[in-house]
Structure formats: structure tokens, C-alpha cells
Write a protein that holds these residues in place. Structure first.
Motif, PDB file in Angstrom:
ATOM      1  N   SER A 239       0.837  -1.198   0.000  1.00  0.00           N
ATOM      2  CA  SER A 239       0.000   0.000   0.000  1.00  0.00           C
ATOM      3  C   SER A 239       0.867   1.240   0.000  1.00  0.00           C
ATOM      4  N   ALA A 240       0.259   2.343  -0.381  1.00  0.00           N
ATOM      5  CA  ALA A 240       0.958   3.625  -0.404  1.00  0.00           C
ATOM      6  C   ALA A 240       0.059   4.688   0.208  1.00  0.00           C
ATOM      7  N   MET A 241       0.642   5.572   0.994  1.00  0.00           N
ATOM      8  CA  MET A 241      -0.083   6.705   1.566  1.00  0.00           C
ATOM      9  C   MET A 241       0.288   7.966   0.812  1.00  0.00           C
ATOM     10  N   LEU A 242      -0.717   8.740   0.480  1.00  0.00           N
ATOM     11  CA  LEU A 242      -0.507   9.973  -0.261  1.00  0.00           C
ATOM     12  C   LEU A 242      -1.466  11.019   0.272  1.00  0.00           C
ATOM     13  N   SER A 243      -1.010  12.264   0.331  1.00  0.00           N
ATOM     14  CA  SER A 243      -1.849  13.365   0.795  1.00  0.00           C
ATOM     15  C   SER A 243      -1.883  14.466  -0.259  1.00  0.00           C
ATOM     16  N   ILE A 244      -2.963  15.215  -0.267  1.00  0.00           N
ATOM     17  CA  ILE A 244      -3.009  16.364  -1.176  1.00  0.00           C
ATOM     18  C   ILE A 244      -1.930  17.371  -0.798  1.00  0.00           C
ATOM     19  N   ASP A 245      -1.470  17.319   0.449  1.00  0.00           N
ATOM     20  CA  ASP A 245      -0.371  18.201   0.873  1.00  0.00           C
ATOM     21  C   ASP A 245       0.900  17.940   0.068  1.00  0.00           C
ATOM     22  N   THR A 250       5.589  24.514  -5.220  1.00  0.00           N
ATOM     23  CA  THR A 250       6.887  24.803  -4.621  1.00  0.00           C
ATOM     24  C   THR A 250       6.853  26.200  -4.002  1.00  0.00           C
ATOM     25  N   ALA A 251       7.858  26.530  -3.233  1.00  0.00           N
ATOM     26  CA  ALA A 251       7.920  27.863  -2.612  1.00  0.00           C
ATOM     27  C   ALA A 251       7.852  28.953  -3.677  1.00  0.00           C
ATOM     28  N   GLU A 252       8.518  28.720  -4.780  1.00  0.00           N
ATOM     29  CA  GLU A 252       8.493  29.704  -5.868  1.00  0.00           C
ATOM     30  C   GLU A 252       7.086  29.826  -6.447  1.00  0.00           C
ATOM     31  N   GLY A 253       6.421  28.694  -6.619  1.00  0.00           N
ATOM     32  CA  GLY A 253       5.061  28.719  -7.146  1.00  0.00           C
ATOM     33  C   GLY A 253       4.092  29.411  -6.213  1.00  0.00           C
ATOM     34  N   GLN A 254       4.272  29.207  -4.913  1.00  0.00           N
ATOM     35  CA  GLN A 254       3.421  29.884  -3.933  1.00  0.00           C
ATOM     36  C   GLN A 254       3.597  31.389  -3.988  1.00  0.00           C
ATOM     37  N   ALA A 255       4.842  31.827  -4.133  1.00  0.00           N
ATOM     38  CA  ALA A 255       5.117  33.266  -4.197  1.00  0.00           C
ATOM     39  C   ALA A 255       4.417  33.887  -5.406  1.00  0.00           C
ATOM     40  N   ALA A 273      -7.782  25.489  -2.951  1.00  0.00           N
ATOM     41  CA  ALA A 273      -7.653  25.164  -4.370  1.00  0.00           C
ATOM     42  C   ALA A 273      -6.926  26.305  -5.086  1.00  0.00           C
ATOM     43  N   GLY A 274      -5.952  25.928  -5.903  1.00  0.00           N
ATOM     44  CA  GLY A 274      -5.106  26.908  -6.563  1.00  0.00           C
ATOM     45  C   GLY A 274      -3.680  26.849  -6.055  1.00  0.00           C
ATOM     46  N   SER A 275      -3.501  26.278  -4.856  1.00  0.00           N
ATOM     47  CA  SER A 275      -2.163  26.203  -4.271  1.00  0.00           C
ATOM     48  C   SER A 275      -1.511  24.838  -4.492  1.00  0.00           C
ATOM     49  N   HIS A 276      -2.081  24.047  -5.404  1.00  0.00           N
ATOM     50  CA  HIS A 276      -1.540  22.713  -5.699  1.00  0.00           C
ATOM     51  C   HIS A 276      -1.014  22.646  -7.128  1.00  0.00           C
ATOM     52  N   ASP A 277      -0.011  21.814  -7.322  1.00  0.00           N
ATOM     53  CA  ASP A 277       0.580  21.581  -8.635  1.00  0.00           C
ATOM     54  C   ASP A 277      -0.195  20.436  -9.298  1.00  0.00           C
ATOM     55  N   LEU A 278      -1.230  20.786 -10.053  1.00  0.00           N
ATOM     56  CA  LEU A 278      -2.111  19.768 -10.614  1.00  0.00           C
ATOM     57  C   LEU A 278      -1.441  18.895 -11.677  1.00  0.00           C
ATOM     58  N   PRO A 279      -0.630  19.444 -12.589  1.00  0.00           N
ATOM     59  CA  PRO A 279       0.076  18.557 -13.526  1.00  0.00           C
ATOM     60  C   PRO A 279       0.955  17.533 -12.808  1.00  0.00           C
ATOM     61  N   PHE A 280       1.577  17.959 -11.714  1.00  0.00           N
ATOM     62  CA  PHE A 280       2.404  17.046 -10.926  1.00  0.00           C
ATOM     63  C   PHE A 280       1.538  15.969 -10.285  1.00  0.00           C
ATOM     64  N   SER A 281       0.310  16.336  -9.862  1.00  0.00           N
ATOM     65  CA  SER A 281      -0.630  15.360  -9.309  1.00  0.00           C
ATOM     66  C   SER A 281      -0.963  14.287 -10.336  1.00  0.00           C
ATOM     67  N   ILE A 282      -1.296  14.721 -11.545  1.00  0.00           N
ATOM     68  CA  ILE A 282      -1.662  13.786 -12.609  1.00  0.00           C
ATOM     69  C   ILE A 282      -0.495  12.862 -12.930  1.00  0.00           C
ATOM     70  N   LYS A 359     -13.442  28.772  -9.262  1.00  0.00           N
ATOM     71  CA  LYS A 359     -13.130  28.597 -10.675  1.00  0.00           C
ATOM     72  C   LYS A 359     -11.950  27.628 -10.855  1.00  0.00           C
ATOM     73  N   THR A 360     -10.954  27.761  -9.986  1.00  0.00           N
ATOM     74  CA  THR A 360      -9.794  26.868 -10.043  1.00  0.00           C
ATOM     75  C   THR A 360     -10.187  25.429  -9.756  1.00  0.00           C
ATOM     76  N   LEU A 361     -11.201  25.248  -8.931  1.00  0.00           N
ATOM     77  CA  LEU A 361     -11.622  23.913  -8.496  1.00  0.00           C
ATOM     78  C   LEU A 361     -12.115  23.049  -9.658  1.00  0.00           C
ATOM     79  N   GLU A 362     -12.489  23.678 -10.750  1.00  0.00           N
ATOM     80  CA  GLU A 362     -12.993  22.935 -11.907  1.00  0.00           C
ATOM     81  C   GLU A 362     -11.965  21.936 -12.440  1.00  0.00           C
ATOM     82  N   ALA A 363     -10.671  22.275 -12.305  1.00  0.00           N
ATOM     83  CA  ALA A 363      -9.620  21.406 -12.849  1.00  0.00           C
ATOM     84  C   ALA A 363      -9.233  20.276 -11.909  1.00  0.00           C
ATOM     85  N   TYR A 364      -9.751  20.282 -10.694  1.00  0.00           N
ATOM     86  CA  TYR A 364      -9.315  19.300  -9.702  1.00  0.00           C
ATOM     87  C   TYR A 364      -9.877  17.911  -9.951  1.00  0.00           C
ATOM     88  N   TYR A 365     -11.019  17.803 -10.619  1.00  0.00           N
ATOM     89  CA  TYR A 365     -11.559  16.476 -10.895  1.00  0.00           C
ATOM     90  C   TYR A 365     -10.579  15.667 -11.739  1.00  0.00           C
TER      91      TYR A 365
END
Length: 456
Positions: A239-245, A250-255, A273-282, A359-365
Motif C-alpha cells: 500500500s501507499a499513503m498519499l496526501s493532497i499536501d 513549490t515555494a516559488e510557485g506559492q510566491a 484550491a489553486g495552491s496545488h501543482d495539478l500537472p504534478f498530481s496527474i 473557478k480553479t476547483l474545476e480542474a481538480y476532478y
């Protein structure tokens, strides 16, 4: 966060022997998080909404003899003592805290009474399990539990080992946390895995089942997932544990996000929503789906919340844990997992700052939800509990001599999440996550003590 210094999962369910000295899961669970929930009987038992022995869930007279026959076959280390049930004694005892057990490296049962236990103690445990609020919700009957009572006992012993509790001195709240919550959810997850595997032919690669855990901060979801992951390892599952955290920018992306949204307090720090790297998630979730053969390996991303004075940054990839296939299950948890966009006027009525987040939440699905095939949604009655739970955790940290937020800092921190809770939780509870199958959705309502309560 400090890490539990705990024994490793055993691959046997009988002697638990030949175990290495420690099992360390770093940067996940604060050492006192479980004890804060369970060791304080007054706080924990305030929300104990169900009786210890429920007449509605006790074995019926027609099945009583069969149940007793099944239970009489079960080996057990539970025994009766001077109290009514030795495994419901008040107060918990950490096995490592007693002088006679310091440095214990032998089998787990070496601290148990050497005389045979009375079968009636197993029957008591059986009745306690049947009185749990999730049993009927999961479609379990007393006969099913009787037939698998040896597994329930084994899972309970393993959880005691994980949380460093003495099996003979569990408080009622501790027993409830194991036998009314963690183990029933594990049984549900096992059933979903079996059904998932059955959909594939023997010659086909079987991708891991991704189970999503959506629950507000502080309600114990991380500890639940931690316990489930341990039980999967005990039963030989990978099994693997993963969090949305783990998918924060990255720090640069947050800035850059802060600069693009001046004055929006909800996007000043990571979280919404908006503070996550969605391409990296996929990329990550797609790679996990392909981890189907022995020898295949990948590293799971991790996030360092302590970097940049607490603003956080993605951890160095060299520190990420490595996984090897074939992977059976992915436990994916997050406070906003399953949130879906709402009409603009709805979010504006809650907080105008939510409009850009909505609006950003639309891409999270596409980035998260479509990978999840089974859901556990933890329901709370009042989002204000999040503040109380977070405050308890920070107070405990300060009392232990560790850095912790002040009460005002906790209030400011939680205030950045409350608008999203108020906007999106009602729809999540009423409709479930986007694309979720009602047959693969487990909704668990908990009280302020973080315990499941009886379904309506």
C-alpha cells in the motif's frame, strides 16, 4: 512533526515474533495525536453516542448457538480478571513504559497471562464489535463477524502494537477507536479491493485501487489512514499513503500565486484550491496506476512544511520514500478532496474571495477525483470543530515543549479554510464527490470526540 517509534508490521497473525526493533513513519503523525484522542476519557467519551452492548446488534436467538460454536474455536489472549472485563479497564498502559517490558524484543504474547483465557471474554469482545455504529452500515451481520472474529482479534492486537498500547488495559474509548472505527473501515476497504481485483482477468495487470479519504483538518483522518496502511502491510498488501499536501506548489510557485492574487487572504498561504501543482498530481497518480509488476519502482513525493520559516516547499526528491510494485492500494487523503465547484452566487454569498478558488476547483476532478475509485467521506456537524481540534493539537505541542502556534495564530490559520468548508461540505455530504459510485462511497459521521456515531 515527531514520528512514532513503533514496531514493524508483522506478516504473521499468531506469534508476532522475529520483529525488527522499530518501525518509523516519519513526518506524518505527531506522537501524542492518538493519545490526545483516546487517553483522556472525559474528553473522548463525551461523544460516545452508542451503548456498550446494543440489543439491536447482539446475536439473535436463532443464531446464538452457531455464534457460540464459532467463538469457541477462537484462540485468544483476552482473559477475565477482577474487573468485569480485563480489556475494558480504565487507564491505558504503554507496554514500553513498564520496567518489566523495557527493551522487549520477543513475541507480543510474551506479556500475556500464561493460563488459557476464558472463551466468554471473546464473546464479550464479539458483542462489543457488534454494537459498533458502522456494522449495519457496512452490511455486516453477527454471523459474519463470528466467522471472522480471529481476524478482528488479530487486527486489534496489531493496532495495539502500532500505537504502543497494552491490549489488557485498553480504555473503552480506545477499544471503540479500534473495533468501532479503524477495523470496520479496514474490512470495508478489503471488500472494495477484492471487488476491484475481480474485475480483471488473470493475465491482466491490475492497477492499485485508489481510495480517497475526505475529511476536515484535525478530525483524525491521517491517523486513520496510518492505521489502515499498517494493517494492509500486516496482511501482506503493498500500500501507499498519499496526501493532497504532497502536491502543494513549490515555494516559488506559492510566491507567484500570492503576487497574482493580492489581498486575497485565502491564497496568501498554501491550502485552498489553486495552491496545488495539478500537472504534478496527474503525473504521480498516473505513475502509481502503472505500478503493477515486481521490480517496478517509483518515489512518492513529500512536502516539507517547515521550509522557508513555515511557508513550506517540496521536499528534496532524494528524501522521498520509494515504492516497489505490484501495488495493491493507494490511500489518498485530504481536507478538500472531493470538493466540486458551485454556482458563483453560492460561493460569493459565503465569501467573495472564494470566487477565484471556485473557478480553479474545476480542474481538480481531472487531477485527483477521476483516479479515485472508492471514497471514505468523514462528515462533521459543525466546521467550527476544526478550530477546536487544531487548538487542542497546538496546546499539546506547546505543553510537550515543542513549537506550536498561539491561540491567535490558530484562529488566523483556520479562518483561511472555513469559507471553503461552509461552501463545499454540504454538497459533498449530500451528493458525494464528482463521479463517485454510491456502492463505493462510505460516509461516516463523527462527533466532536472524533468517533463515528449511529447512522440516521
Amino acid at each position: 512533526m515527531a514520528a512514532f517509534n513503533i514496531p514493524p508490521p508483522s506478516t504473521t497473525t499468531t506469534t508476532f515474533s522475529s520483529l525488527p526493533s522499530s518501525y518509523c513513519h516519519s513526518n506524518i503523525i505527531r506522537t501524542n495525536c492518538f493519545n490526545n484522542d483516546c487517553n483522556n476519557n472525559k474528553k473522548f467519551s463525551r461523544g460516545f453516542h452508542f451503548s456498550l452492548f446494543s440489543s439491536q446488534t447482539n446475536p439473535s436467538s436463532s443464531s446464538s448457538s452457531k455464534t457460540k460454536r464459532e467463538l469457541s474455536k477462537m484462540p485468544t489472549h483476552f482473559s477475565k480478571s477482577g474487573s468485569e472485563h480485563s480489556w475494558i479497564q480504565d487507564g491505558s498502559m504503554n507496554r514500553n513504559s513498564t520496567s518489566s517490558n523495557k527493551g522487549m524484543q520477543g513475541p507480543l504474547h510474551s506479556v500475556f497471562p500464561s493460563t488459557p483465557a476464558l472463551v466468554s471474554s471473546v464473546e464479550d469482545l464479539f458483542e462489543f464489535i457488534c454494537s459498533g455504529p458502522l456494522i449495519s452500515k457496512l452490511g455486516l451481520t453477527s454471523e459474519m463477524i463470528a466467522e471472522s472474529i480471529d481476524k478482528w482479534i488479530s487486527y486489534g492486537l496489531q493496532l495495539c502494537r502500532l500505537f504502543q498500547l497494552n491490549e489488557l488495559y485498553l480504555t473503552v474509548p480506545q477499544k471503540a477507536r479500534f473495533y468501532h472505527y479503524y477495523i470496520p473501515v479496514f474490512v470495508w476497504c478489503e471488500d472494495k479491493i477484492s471487488k476491484h481485483v475481480s474485475q480483471f482477468k488473470d493475465s491482466e495487470d491490475i492497477p492499485p485501487l485508489v481510495i480517497g479519504f475526505s475529511a476536515p483538518q484535525g478530525c483524525g483522518k491521517t491517523t486513520l489512514v496510518f492505521a489502515l496502511d499498517y494493517l494492509f502491510k500486516v496482511t501482506g498488501r503493498k500500500s501507499a499513503m498519499l496526501s493532497i499536501d504532497d502536491f502543494y506548489l513549490t515555494a516559488e510557485g506559492q510566491a507567484k500565486l500570492r503576487e497574482a492574487n493580492p489581498g486575497n487572504a485565502l491564497l496568501e498561504f498554501r491550502g485552498n484550491a489553486g495552491s496545488h501543482d495539478l500537472p504534478f498530481s496527474i503525473e504521480t497518480l498516473s505513475a502509481l496506476n502503472k505500478l503493477t509488476k515486481e521490480g517496478m519502482k517509483m518515489r512518492l513525493p513529500r512536502y516539507d512544511k517547515s521550509a522557508y520559516s513555515g511557508r513550506g516547499d517540496r521536499a528534496d526528491p532524494s528524501t522521498w520514500p520509494e515504492l516497489e510494485g505490484p501495488l495493491t492500494v493507494v490511500l489518498f487523503e485530504g481536507w478538500m478532496l472531493g470538493f466540486k465547484p458551485l454556482p458563483v452566487e453560492v460561493v460569493q454569498a459565503v465569501d467573495p474571495q472564494l470566487e477565484i478558488i471556485n473557478k480553479t476547483l474545476e480542474a481538480y476532478y481531472d487531477a485527483w477525483d477521476k483516479f479515485i475509485k472508492a471514497w471514505v467521506v468523514i462528515k462533521i456537524q459543525d466546521p467550527s470543530c476544526v478550530y477546536q481540534w487544531r487548538l487542542q493539537a497546538e496546546i499539546a505541542m506547546r505543553e510537550d515543549g515543542n513549537p506550536g502556534m498561539t491561540d491567535e495564530e490558530v484562529k488566523d490559520f483556520v479562518s483561511r479554510y472555513l469559507p471553503a468548508y461552509k461552501a463545499y461540505l454540504p454538497t459533498l455530504y449530500a451528493e458525494g464527490p464528482n463521479g463517485s459510485d454510491p456502492e463505493n462511497l462510505l460516509l461516516i459521521e463523527i462527533d466532536e470526540g472524533r468517533n463515528p456515531i449511529l447512522a440516521n
